[in-house]
Each structure stands twice: as C-alpha cells, then as structure tokens.
Design a protein around this motif. Structure first.
Motif, PDB file in Angstrom:
ATOM      1  N   LEU A   7       0.851  -1.180   0.000  1.00 31.64           N
ATOM      2  CA  LEU A   7       0.000   0.000   0.000  1.00 31.64           C
ATOM      3  C   LEU A   7       0.891   1.236   0.000  1.00 31.64           C
ATOM      4  CD1 LEU A   7      -2.647  -0.984   2.708  1.00 31.64           C
ATOM      5  CD2 LEU A   7      -3.095  -0.686   0.256  1.00 31.64           C
ATOM      6  N   TYR A   8       0.641   2.148  -0.909  1.00 30.02           N
ATOM      7  CA  TYR A   8       1.394   3.396  -0.959  1.00 30.02           C
ATOM      8  C   TYR A   8       0.437   4.579  -0.877  1.00 30.02           C
ATOM      9  CZ  TYR A   8       5.937   1.416  -2.294  1.00 30.02           C
ATOM     10  OH  TYR A   8       7.128   0.741  -2.302  1.00 30.02           O
ATOM     11  N   VAL A   9       0.806   5.557  -0.080  1.00 31.47           N
ATOM     12  CA  VAL A   9       0.060   6.808  -0.070  1.00 31.47           C
ATOM     13  C   VAL A   9       1.068   7.957  -0.086  1.00 31.47           C
ATOM     14  CG1 VAL A   9      -0.104   7.016   2.460  1.00 31.47           C
ATOM     15  CG2 VAL A   9      -1.856   8.079   1.000  1.00 31.47           C
ATOM     16  N   PRO A  10       0.850   8.968  -0.924  1.00 22.99           N
ATOM     17  CA  PRO A  10       1.776  10.091  -0.939  1.00 22.99           C
ATOM     18  C   PRO A  10       1.476  11.089   0.175  1.00 22.99           C
ATOM     19  CG  PRO A  10       0.142  10.375  -2.658  1.00 22.99           C
ATOM     20  CD  PRO A  10      -0.159   9.059  -1.998  1.00 22.99           C
ATOM     21  N   MET A  11       2.524  11.664   0.721  1.00 17.58           N
ATOM     22  CA  MET A  11       2.388  12.828   1.586  1.00 17.58           C
ATOM     23  C   MET A  11       2.915  13.995   0.772  1.00 17.58           C
ATOM     24  SD  MET A  11       3.784  13.617   5.431  1.00 17.58           S
ATOM     25  CE  MET A  11       2.384  12.834   6.237  1.00 17.58           C
ATOM     26  N   ILE A  12       2.048  14.969   0.515  1.00 19.03           N
ATOM     27  CA  ILE A  12       2.377  15.994  -0.451  1.00 19.03           C
ATOM     28  C   ILE A  12       2.322  17.390   0.163  1.00 19.03           C
ATOM     29  CG2 ILE A  12       1.559  14.552  -2.342  1.00 19.03           C
ATOM     30  CD1 ILE A  12      -0.952  16.249  -2.479  1.00 19.03           C
ATOM     31  N   THR A  13       2.797  18.349  -0.623  1.00 18.28           N
ATOM     32  CA  THR A  13       2.789  19.762  -0.236  1.00 18.28           C
ATOM     33  C   THR A  13       2.129  20.554  -1.361  1.00 18.28           C
ATOM     34  OG1 THR A  13       4.991  20.053  -1.216  1.00 18.28           O
ATOM     35  CG2 THR A  13       4.903  19.514   1.120  1.00 18.28           C
ATOM     36  N   GLY A  14       1.943  21.830  -1.143  1.00 17.56           N
ATOM     37  CA  GLY A  14       1.377  22.669  -2.194  1.00 17.56           C
ATOM     38  C   GLY A  14      -0.131  22.782  -2.130  1.00 17.56           C
ATOM     39  N   LYS A  15      -0.710  23.294  -3.204  1.00 16.51           N
ATOM     40  CA  LYS A  15      -2.143  23.573  -3.261  1.00 16.51           C
ATOM     41  C   LYS A  15      -2.967  22.293  -3.211  1.00 16.51           C
ATOM     42  CE  LYS A  15      -5.590  26.063  -6.032  1.00 16.51           C
ATOM     43  NZ  LYS A  15      -5.825  26.847  -7.278  1.00 16.51           N
ATOM     44  N   TYR A  16      -4.057  22.347  -2.477  1.00 11.71           N
ATOM     45  CA  TYR A  16      -4.973  21.216  -2.351  1.00 11.71           C
ATOM     46  C   TYR A  16      -5.734  21.019  -3.657  1.00 11.71           C
ATOM     47  CZ  TYR A  16      -8.924  18.448  -0.538  1.00 11.71           C
ATOM     48  OH  TYR A  16      -9.869  17.483  -0.325  1.00 11.71           O
ATOM     49  N   LYS A  17      -5.611  19.814  -4.262  1.00  9.57           N
ATOM     50  CA  LYS A  17      -6.261  19.527  -5.539  1.00  9.57           C
ATOM     51  C   LYS A  17      -6.919  18.152  -5.483  1.00  9.57           C
ATOM     52  CE  LYS A  17      -3.423  22.425  -8.546  1.00  9.57           C
ATOM     53  NZ  LYS A  17      -2.647  22.473  -9.810  1.00  9.57           N
ATOM     54  N   PRO A  18      -8.117  18.074  -4.906  1.00  6.08           N
ATOM     55  CA  PRO A  18      -8.798  16.774  -4.792  1.00  6.08           C
ATOM     56  C   PRO A  18      -9.255  16.255  -6.150  1.00  6.08           C
ATOM     57  CG  PRO A  18     -10.261  18.542  -4.118  1.00  6.08           C
ATOM     58  CD  PRO A  18      -8.914  19.179  -4.340  1.00  6.08           C
ATOM     59  N   LYS A  19      -9.327  14.931  -6.261  1.00  9.42           N
ATOM     60  CA  LYS A  19      -9.838  14.287  -7.471  1.00  9.42           C
ATOM     61  C   LYS A  19     -11.308  13.939  -7.257  1.00  9.42           C
ATOM     62  CE  LYS A  19      -7.214  13.213 -10.400  1.00  9.42           C
ATOM     63  NZ  LYS A  19      -6.200  12.160 -10.432  1.00  9.42           N
ATOM     64  N   HIS A  20     -12.023  13.681  -8.374  1.00  9.51           N
ATOM     65  CA  HIS A  20     -13.441  13.346  -8.295  1.00  9.51           C
ATOM     66  C   HIS A  20     -13.792  12.444  -9.477  1.00  9.51           C
ATOM     67  CE1 HIS A  20     -13.909  16.357 -11.462  1.00  9.51           C
ATOM     68  NE2 HIS A  20     -13.194  17.167 -10.694  1.00  9.51           N
ATOM     69  N   ALA A  21     -15.027  11.989  -9.509  1.00  4.45           N
ATOM     70  CA  ALA A  21     -15.450  11.006 -10.512  1.00  4.45           C
ATOM     71  C   ALA A  21     -15.272  11.500 -11.937  1.00  4.45           C
ATOM     72  CB  ALA A  21     -16.910  10.615 -10.267  1.00  4.45           C
ATOM     73  N   ASN A  22     -15.297  12.811 -12.145  1.00  7.60           N
ATOM     74  CA  ASN A  22     -15.167  13.359 -13.493  1.00  7.60           C
ATOM     75  C   ASN A  22     -13.758  13.863 -13.809  1.00  7.60           C
ATOM     76  OD1 ASN A  22     -17.938  12.948 -14.157  1.00  7.60           O
ATOM     77  ND2 ASN A  22     -18.474  14.780 -12.976  1.00  7.60           N
ATOM     78  N   SER A  23     -12.811  13.534 -12.952  1.00  4.52           N
ATOM     79  CA  SER A  23     -11.426  13.959 -13.191  1.00  4.52           C
ATOM     80  C   SER A  23     -10.871  13.297 -14.448  1.00  4.52           C
ATOM     81  CB  SER A  23     -10.546  13.593 -11.996  1.00  4.52           C
ATOM     82  OG  SER A  23     -10.883  14.354 -10.859  1.00  4.52           O
ATOM     83  N   LYS A  24     -10.095  14.057 -15.208  1.00  5.95           N
ATOM     84  CA  LYS A  24      -9.474  13.531 -16.422  1.00  5.95           C
ATOM     85  C   LYS A  24      -8.290  12.634 -16.072  1.00  5.95           C
ATOM     86  CE  LYS A  24     -10.745  17.428 -19.392  1.00  5.95           C
ATOM     87  NZ  LYS A  24     -10.224  18.506 -20.288  1.00  5.95           N
ATOM     88  N   THR A  25      -8.009  11.693 -16.947  1.00  4.98           N
ATOM     89  CA  THR A  25      -6.856  10.814 -16.763  1.00  4.98           C
ATOM     90  C   THR A  25      -5.584  11.566 -17.131  1.00  4.98           C
ATOM     91  OG1 THR A  25      -8.174   8.863 -17.306  1.00  4.98           O
ATOM     92  CG2 THR A  25      -5.776   8.651 -17.456  1.00  4.98           C
ATOM     93  N   PRO A  26      -4.636  11.700 -16.199  1.00  2.87           N
ATOM     94  CA  PRO A  26      -3.385  12.394 -16.516  1.00  2.87           C
ATOM     95  C   PRO A  26      -2.594  11.649 -17.591  1.00  2.87           C
ATOM     96  CG  PRO A  26      -3.682  12.166 -14.146  1.00  2.87           C
ATOM     97  CD  PRO A  26      -4.713  11.298 -14.795  1.00  2.87           C
TER      98      PRO A  26
END
Length: 290
Positions: A261-280
């Motif tokens: 199991l991996y989870v990132p700990m990040i910094t910077g602006k909060y950018k949540p994902k959602h069901a309609n998020s585009k695939t990077p």
C-alpha cells in the motif's frame, strides 16, 4: 523519457557490498509516537527510512481482507477507472483475473480510511520541513496498492527506475517536495526482488532528476543501489525525488507475491480528485511498462 533522450549516468556516493542488506547500513527503526532526531538524521542523509513492525500481522490480514472485498466489487462491476485513474489488471498463477494496481482505496474502506488518520503517519510530515505535508487521501492517486506477482500473464512483475516527483508535471503543476509512504503486506527477502533505492539521490538537481536514467525503461541494477529484507507489516518512506525501482522476483506464483500500500504525503495547493477527473497523461504512458 524514451530511447531518443540523451542520458547522463549519475552515480551516488560509493557504498560497500554490505549495503545490499538492511544490517547495518539500513537499520530497521521503530516509529512509536513520532519521529526522533535519529530518524530525521538518517532520512535527511539517505532519502529513505525503514520502520519495522509498523502494523501487526493481524492488521495486515485485515487490510488484505478489505482490499480483496474492494477488488471483487470492482471486478464484478467492470470498473476500469477510479477518479480518472486507470486500474491495472493481470492474472495470478491460476489464470484468475486480478487488479494489480488499485487506487483511492481508503475512500472505499472505513478500515483503511481510519488507518490514514494514524498520528504516526502524520508525524512523517516533519521530513518535509519547512513545507507542511498532508496525506493525499483524495489527491493524486490516493491510497494505492501495487500487487506484483511473477506469472505469464501478470500485468505487474517489476518496475523500472523512476522518481515520483515528475508526476507533478503530468498533473499540471510544478514539482513540489513529497514522500511516498509504503505499508508492506507481504514479506519479501532481498533475494526475492522488491524495492531498490539509490541513497542520496533525493538531493539531486532538476536535470539529474529528469535525465539521469531512462524512466521505467531501465531495469538494470545500479552498483550503488540498496535493497531490503522486508517483513509483512513494515513501513518504508522514501523521498519523491529519489531514484528507485522494483526488482523482478526470482520466484514464481504465490512465492513471488508482493503487495504494498502506498500513499503520498504531499505539499502545495490542495487539488482533490473526483469522478469526473481527467486521466493524466502519465497514466497513458506507464501502462506500456510492466
């Protein structure tokens, strides 16, 4: 990040042969109530740290049970993406279809969500000082599971050299400091493959971060890499700018299984994902590399 790019090989500080084991150069620390000066010093120098017995064997079994329930639900309902992030599929040793890369798992499990509230995990934010780090439960890919298994139709047997930081570019913002926190659900001796890291490369400049190796294509061992003797329940933390890879197991089937199991700990602006998020774009590229 392809064969046409001019590659400059960058070597880290020379290490002895003994560094291929976690004794004594890679000590197994304990993380009880929070980080110590010793923890901070080791991580700041090396760019990674190993915490032994972070969760109990009973908790490991509980997590696996939760993940299997989510996997069955997604397979039964032909789910292919979560919040724009593709799932990665393959087959186990019996030819059964499995999901080998899952994402945003804690959004589908109260057990895993509660785990991410563990104050010991929150304490790891000190490793990003002076930035304020946060667990990215609903950002980037959230809590993922990489399921490596060595079978003819596996979709995930190994992973080439890469760093995690350039993913920020594919998500449309500048590279920011981050940690990748890994909870290991299977024991994996060094000889059985698994995580390899290049100590000290978290201090490299942007050019070396982007071009010192061929991203995901290069699977070659590096003379300065180090590996681990992992036991189920251990936790590893590595800096996002560190070069690392996953070595192919020399075993087959069940004996080669490695779930993390991996989870990132990040910094910077909060950018949540959602069901309609585009695939990077990043996910369209990495699907070509096992």
């Amino acid at each position: 990040m392809h064969d046409g790019i001019f590659i400059i090989q960058i070597k880290t500080t020379a290490l002895t042969t003994n560094t291929l084991k976690n004794i004594p150069e890679i000590p197994g620390f304990e993380l009880k109530e929070g980080l110590t000066k010793e923890h901070m010093s080791f991580f700041n120098e090396k760019g990674f740290i190993l915490f032994k017995n972070f969760i109990s064997k009973e908790t490991v079994a509980l997590f696996i049970k939760e993940i299997k329930a989510i996997e069955k639900n997604w397979l039964d309902n032909n789910v292919e993406k979560i919040n724009g992030v593709p799932l990665k599929f393959g087959e186990d040793e019996d030819g059964k279809k499995i999901i080998q890369r899952m994402c945003f798992l804690s959004l589908y499990s109260n057990v895993l969500h509660e785990f991410l509230q563990d104050p010991r995990l929150a304490s790891l934010s000190q490793l990003l000082y002076p930035y304020e780090g946060r667990i990215a439960e609903n950002e980037k890919d959230g809590l993922i599971m990489n399921h490596f298994i060595h079978t003819p139709n596996s979709g995930f047997t190994k992973m080439g050299w890469h760093t995690d930081s350039p993913r920020d570019l594919f998500y449309g913002h500048k590279i920011m400091p981050m940690l990748n926190i890994g909870v290991h659900l299977d024991s994996c001796a060094f000889e059985n493959g698994g995580l390899r890291v290049l100590p000290g490369t978290h201090k490299q400049g942007i050019f070396r971060l982007l071009f010192s190796k061929k991203y995901f294509i290069d699977h070659n061992p590096d003379p300065n890499e180090v590996g681990f003797d992992i036991e189920a329940g251990d936790l590893t933390v590595h800096h996002g700018s560190m070069w690392h890879r996953v070595q192919l197991s020399n075993k087959y089937g069940e004996e080669s299984r490695r779930r993390v199991l991996y989870v990132p700990m990040i910094t910077g602006k909060y950018k949540p994902k959602h069901a309609n998020s585009k695939t990077p774009v990043y996910h369209h590229l990495v699907k070509f590399f096992k």
